[in-house]
Write an enzyme that holds these catalytic residues in place. Sequence first.
Site, short mmCIF file in Angstrom:
data_model
loop_
_atom_site.label_atom_id
_atom_site.label_comp_id
_atom_site.label_asym_id
_atom_site.label_seq_id
_atom_site.Cartn_x
_atom_site.Cartn_y
_atom_site.Cartn_z
N HIS A 1 0.83 -1.21 0.00
CA HIS A 1 0.00 0.00 0.00
C HIS A 1 0.86 1.26 0.00
O HIS A 1 0.45 2.31 0.48
CB HIS A 1 -0.95 0.03 1.21
N LYS B 1 19.58 16.86 -14.71
CA LYS B 1 18.44 16.00 -14.41
C LYS B 1 18.45 14.80 -15.34
O LYS B 1 18.59 14.93 -16.55
CB LYS B 1 17.14 16.78 -14.56
N GLU C 1 9.67 4.90 -18.97
CA GLU C 1 8.51 5.66 -19.44
C GLU C 1 8.11 5.20 -20.85
O GLU C 1 6.93 5.08 -21.18
CB GLU C 1 8.83 7.15 -19.44
#
Length: 460
Positions: free
Chosen positions: A188, A324, A331
């Site tokens: 969870h 970055k 993806e």
Amino acid sequence: MDNFRIAKDTLGEVKVPKEAYYGAQTQRAVENFPISGIRLPFSFIKAQAIIKKSAAFANKECKALDDKKANAIMTAADEIINGEMRDQFVVDAYQAGAGTSQNMNMNEVLASRASELLGGEKADYSLIHPNDDVNMSQSTNDTIPTAIQISIAMELQATLYPALSRLIQVLKKKEIQFHEIIKAGRTHLQDAVPIRLGSEFKGYRGTLESVERTLKHSETFLYELGLGGNAVGTGINAHPDYAELAIKQIAQTTDLPFTQSKNTYAFMQNTNAAIRVSGHLKELAIHLIKISSDLRLLSSGPRTGFAEIMLPAVQPGSSIMPGKINPVILENLYMICSQVIGNDACVSTAAIGSQLEINAMMPVIGFNVLQSIKILSNGITIFTEKCLKDITANEENIQNWLEQSLSLVTALNPHIGYEKAAAVAKESFETGKTLKEVLESKKILSREEIDRILDPNSMI
């Protein structure tokens, strides 16, 4: 007018590009369906050519087709099988129902090329006729579903299975590589009892092995072909031995175990095999999305996320934030899998379109299943080679999160009971102290007992 010739069909005259091997019916389809600019893939075209070659062979053996004509058709089909004349297959993937235009595209190209081989001109149908000779003993209604199944089977064997096998192999290596690293489990998205980092990869491997087994089982249904059923399954206009001879030839050409369907009516009414395969491709996509999402989460950061694993850097991640690095391969895999799930929805909707003796929506079924196989194969390969195999563990972060995990308290249940353990966990959370510090301050257990009970190695 110099760039065109006049071709004829049963509806009249049509202008066709002069150098084209296709004829009037193909040209009508080009003009009627300027939809997407997307064509059915070469694997499908190759499957069609295999069918036409095998049909010519069978008709020759049955003495239904002249040897000279049959040999010319077979030679022309071999050229297409070997990748020639790809630019001659010009019908849009979204075309006339059942694939009649696609079937005639192949028939016309083969007739023109076979006529050339016999010394004639393109579209000299007096030598080789697209319907009477190339399409002998066949119909769109049995050749298109047969081409769908042949092309899917060939692509599974040539592309998807090798890619999936390599992925499973690399996951096994990661499972072994990370076996000794113990980390915080999470359920969870909350702290849970410890788990080996290698065990997470073991879970991924086992899931994909299960999908691989079910996919290979669904593949077996592809090998029953209803070729010879002709228009509605009765085999009208075909020699009694034609179907068996043609399908044996297909099996020999592809080196795949194709056999004659026991029920040509069922074969032609429904695209069951393609539906089954599409469903398992969707299942594979769902599990790959889960894996890609997990790896993105586990690598999140590098300073403000979990950062338990490190992905290889493959390209800069931002046009504005220097340094970055984004999880672009993961993806990419997610997007591919989203498309596969959408493709299956299209296949399901098109399959519902089956009515009475035929499914008229076959072209879009074939297109979507073949696209799913192609993009999954490529996506899996890129994921394996550019991401998965070079993933490393950030053991410092893993240890830090493990020590802070409140769910280590679970191991206390047999010793102090659930309620006392919950109180310890609550105090640890509210004060920021570790579980060990809370237990020591309350003198619930000795230091030795605390170290032994809260040792993560004892929990896995």
